[in-house]
Write a protein that holds these residues in place. Structure first.
Motif, short mmCIF file in Angstrom:
data_model
loop_
_atom_site.label_atom_id
_atom_site.label_comp_id
_atom_site.label_asym_id
_atom_site.label_seq_id
_atom_site.Cartn_x
_atom_site.Cartn_y
_atom_site.Cartn_z
N ASP A 23 90.53 -20.05 7.40
CA ASP A 23 91.71 -19.26 7.78
C ASP A 23 92.70 -20.12 8.55
O ASP A 23 93.90 -20.04 8.33
CB ASP A 23 91.30 -18.07 8.67
CG ASP A 23 90.64 -16.96 7.88
OD1 ASP A 23 90.03 -16.08 8.50
OD2 ASP A 23 90.72 -17.00 6.63
N ARG A 57 94.45 -22.53 6.24
CA ARG A 57 95.46 -21.83 5.44
C ARG A 57 96.69 -21.55 6.28
O ARG A 57 97.82 -21.71 5.83
CB ARG A 57 94.89 -20.51 4.91
CG ARG A 57 94.23 -20.62 3.56
CD ARG A 57 93.94 -19.25 2.99
NE ARG A 57 92.82 -18.62 3.64
CZ ARG A 57 91.55 -18.77 3.26
NH1 ARG A 57 91.25 -19.52 2.24
NH2 ARG A 57 90.58 -18.17 3.92
N LYS A 58 96.47 -21.15 7.51
CA LYS A 58 97.61 -20.84 8.40
C LYS A 58 98.42 -22.10 8.66
O LYS A 58 99.66 -22.08 8.63
CB LYS A 58 97.09 -20.29 9.73
CG LYS A 58 98.17 -19.62 10.56
CD LYS A 58 97.60 -18.68 11.61
CE LYS A 58 96.98 -19.41 12.77
NZ LYS A 58 96.62 -18.55 13.90
N LYS A 70 98.67 -24.73 6.75
CA LYS A 70 99.35 -25.12 5.52
C LYS A 70 100.65 -24.35 5.35
O LYS A 70 101.66 -24.87 4.93
CB LYS A 70 98.46 -24.84 4.31
CG LYS A 70 97.61 -26.00 3.88
CD LYS A 70 96.83 -25.64 2.65
CE LYS A 70 97.69 -25.77 1.44
NZ LYS A 70 97.04 -26.51 0.36
N ARG A 71 100.61 -23.06 5.69
CA ARG A 71 101.82 -22.25 5.54
C ARG A 71 102.91 -22.72 6.48
O ARG A 71 104.08 -22.56 6.22
CB ARG A 71 101.51 -20.78 5.84
CG ARG A 71 100.89 -20.03 4.68
CD ARG A 71 101.00 -18.53 4.91
NE ARG A 71 100.25 -18.07 6.07
CZ ARG A 71 98.97 -17.73 6.04
NH1 ARG A 71 98.29 -17.78 4.94
NH2 ARG A 71 98.36 -17.32 7.14
N GLU A 123 91.70 -30.29 1.99
CA GLU A 123 91.10 -29.61 0.83
C GLU A 123 89.87 -30.35 0.34
O GLU A 123 88.85 -29.75 0.03
CB GLU A 123 92.13 -29.53 -0.31
CG GLU A 123 92.66 -28.15 -0.60
CD GLU A 123 93.80 -27.83 0.33
OE1 GLU A 123 94.17 -26.65 0.43
OE2 GLU A 123 94.31 -28.77 0.95
N CYS A 162 90.22 -20.26 -4.52
CA CYS A 162 90.76 -21.00 -5.67
C CYS A 162 89.79 -20.85 -6.83
O CYS A 162 88.74 -20.22 -6.70
CB CYS A 162 90.95 -22.48 -5.30
SG CYS A 162 89.42 -23.33 -4.85
#
Lengths: 174, 158, 200
Positions: free
Chosen positions: C90, C93-94, C96-97, C147, C171
């Motif tokens: 999480d 992902r945060k 990356k945004r 990743e 993914c």
């Protein structure tokens, strides 16, 4: 050797192929020197990594480390008291004409100044087997959409051996 | 309440009159670009212009960027057009209005990507992907001001 | 002190059972027992000590909150590890945004270069003492992208199947396979070059 075959060889090594597929790939490895060499390299790395994950230790004392966790647990178990919304005061009705004037001013400003274009865009769809990543470089004045091949999500046939329960059912993806 | 509404309506009417009329046609250029480490002398295509070259070099790793095709189009509002960039590649562009476009990238007859984007001059929208043997393809799209002259093709001096 | 001494003699199952009844003291013993492992997993993925520390503590808080759900189908530490992995994913992902990725990173994601590398067969661990090997693995891991490091950690250390990794990373299985392949080739190359470096 094409990339699809490379990934098949990897899947064979990882025990992710079904029985018939696994046998077929095993034969390929036995007959093809390049395939054999690649599998050997992958296997060597696997055995290198197995059981050799870097060991890390926390330097904080047991008590200090726990105290932060305990405080957080206590904080999250406290019930928040509701906040009573204040009743709107009578003086708010005097704001209505001001609101109208502000709205008109905003509209006038928008009329004489170009709209600022939205910064981010919507990706509608990318073809099967592709992934799209978008990024923006404001200083270069460029938006880039990079399309990369993703392996199509072909379902691999069910592996022969099931791994032990790893607690999946107990932990939800957040 | 009523006086407030009257003020608001007057404001709306005033702004409707003073809002500049948006050009219905979207004028844009599209370039098919090839990124490669091949030396310029060995490639029959011309390098992209220096401005675009600089932007691409800032973002991507290839040594040179060659212009394969350059097309311009004027697309009326809510209309679309197809630009054939190569035998294998066509882009379908629809003018959604307010500088918004829907771009579909069709490779070898199949849609590989579709998206809605904002094209405000002089910003570029670049779609790209890996090609064979450590090269890459790019499609660069740029809108230009309706009153401006169409951009000339310039050769990079780099 | 003597209470701690008593608890250290208990196995995880007994401690969990007591903690599920609300005994925070026994939960604290579980934390003390397994905190390094949970922290190590977080650090493997995040490569940042402060972040790993925060996420490991957050995992323990969540573990306490969800303890009643733990049925004992896996070991307690495996269950806790999955919690911290989800938190790390999480967080990744945060992050990356919040940032634009350079194309060099994207190129690495697709394995543009390493896919074409010739295969090398030397055994990267030959002749290495375990501590030194772990140190080199740690150094090589730090050079992978998030990743690739994530998929490698989840597969090689956490021993998850492709489909489990795909589910956690959000993914496709194909993407997991590609990333894992690239990550392995890159690790092999990094370990080989670290070996050469040390030999010189």
């Amino acid at each position: 050797m094409n990339h699809n075959l490379e990934l098949k060889l990897q899947a064979w090594l990882d025990g992710e192929l079904s029985g018939p597929e696994s046998r077929r790939v095993g034969q390929e490895i036995a007959q093809d020197a390049a395939a054999n060499q690649l599998v050997t390299e992958l296997r060597a790395l696997k055995s290198t990594l197995a059981g050799n994950e870097p060991v890390m230790t926390i330097s904080e004392t047991r008590e200090f480390y726990w105290s932060k966790i305990e405080r957080q647990i206590q904080r999250e178990t406290q019930v928040a008291s509701p906040v009573h919304a204040a009743r709107p005061a009578n003086w708010l009705r005097w704001l209505s004409p001001l609101a109208g004037f502000s709205a008109m001013t905003c509209l006038l400003l928008m009329a004489v100044r170009p709209f600022a274009a939205p910064t981010f865009d919507e990706i509608s769809a990318t073809g099967e087997g592709m992934e799209a990543v978008t990024f923006h470089d404001q200083s270069a004045g460029m938006t880039v959409v990079w399309l990369a091949d993703a392996m199509p999500a072909q379902p691999l046939e069910a592996p022969d051996a099931k791994t032990p329960d790893t607690g999946d059912s107990e932990v939800e993806m957040e | 309440m009523r006086p407030f509404l009257n003020v608001l309506l007057a404001g709306l009417a005033f702004s409707a009159v003073t809002l500049p009329a948006k050009a219905a046609d979207l004028k844009l250029e599209a370039r098919l670009i090839w990124g490669a480490n091949d030396e310029r002398e060995t490639v029959k295509y011309q390098p992209v212009d220096s401005e675009l070259s600089e932007k691409l070099h800032r973002m991507f790793k290839w040594k040179n960027y060659f212009e394969i095709t350059n097309k311009t189009a004027g697309i009326p509002l809510n209309q679309a057009c197809d630009l054939k960039m190569s035998d294998a590649c066509t882009i379908h562009i629809k003018n959604l209005g307010a500088s918004r476009v829907e771009v579909s990238c069709i490779g070898h007859g199949k849609q590989v990507h579709k998206g809605a984007y904002t094209l405000v001059p002089p910003q570029w929208l670049v779609l790209g992907g890996n090609d064979t043997a450590d090269t890459a393809w790019f499609i660069g799209l740029r809108a230009f001001d309706s009153n401006a002259a169409e951009p000339k093709k310039a050769i990079s001096q780099n | 002190m003597s209470q701690q001494h008593d608890m250290s003699a208990l196995n995880d199952t007994d401690l969990v059972r007591a903690a599920q009844k609300g005994d925070m003291g026994t939960f604290e013993e579980l934390v003390a027992r397994h905190r390094d492992k949970i922290y190590a997993r977080a650090f493997s993925m995040m490569r940042n000590e402060d972040e790993a520390l925060d996420l490991s503590q957050e995992a323990w808080v969540k573990g306490w909150q969800r303890l009643v759900q733990f049925q004992g189908d896996s070991s307690f530490v495996t269950w806790m590890t999955r919690i911290v992995i989800n938190l790390c994913l999480d967080q990744i992902r945060k992050q990356k945004r919040q940032r634009a990725e350079s194309i060099e990173v994207l190129e690495e994601e697709s394995g543009g270069v390493e896919r074409y590398m010739p295969v090398s067969t030397p055994n990267p661990s030959a002749g290495l003492e375990r501590t030194e090997l772990r140190r080199r693995i740690d150094r090589a891991l730090s050079q992978l992208s998030e990743e690739h490091r994530t998929v490698l950690v989840l597969h090689e250390f956490e021993e998850l199947e492709y489909k489990q990794i795909a589910k956690r990373m959000g993914c496709s299985i194909g993407t997991v396979m590609s990333r894992l392949f690239y990550a392995r080739r890159r690790m092999a190359s990094l370990l080989a070059s670290l070996k050469r470096e040390n030999a010189e």
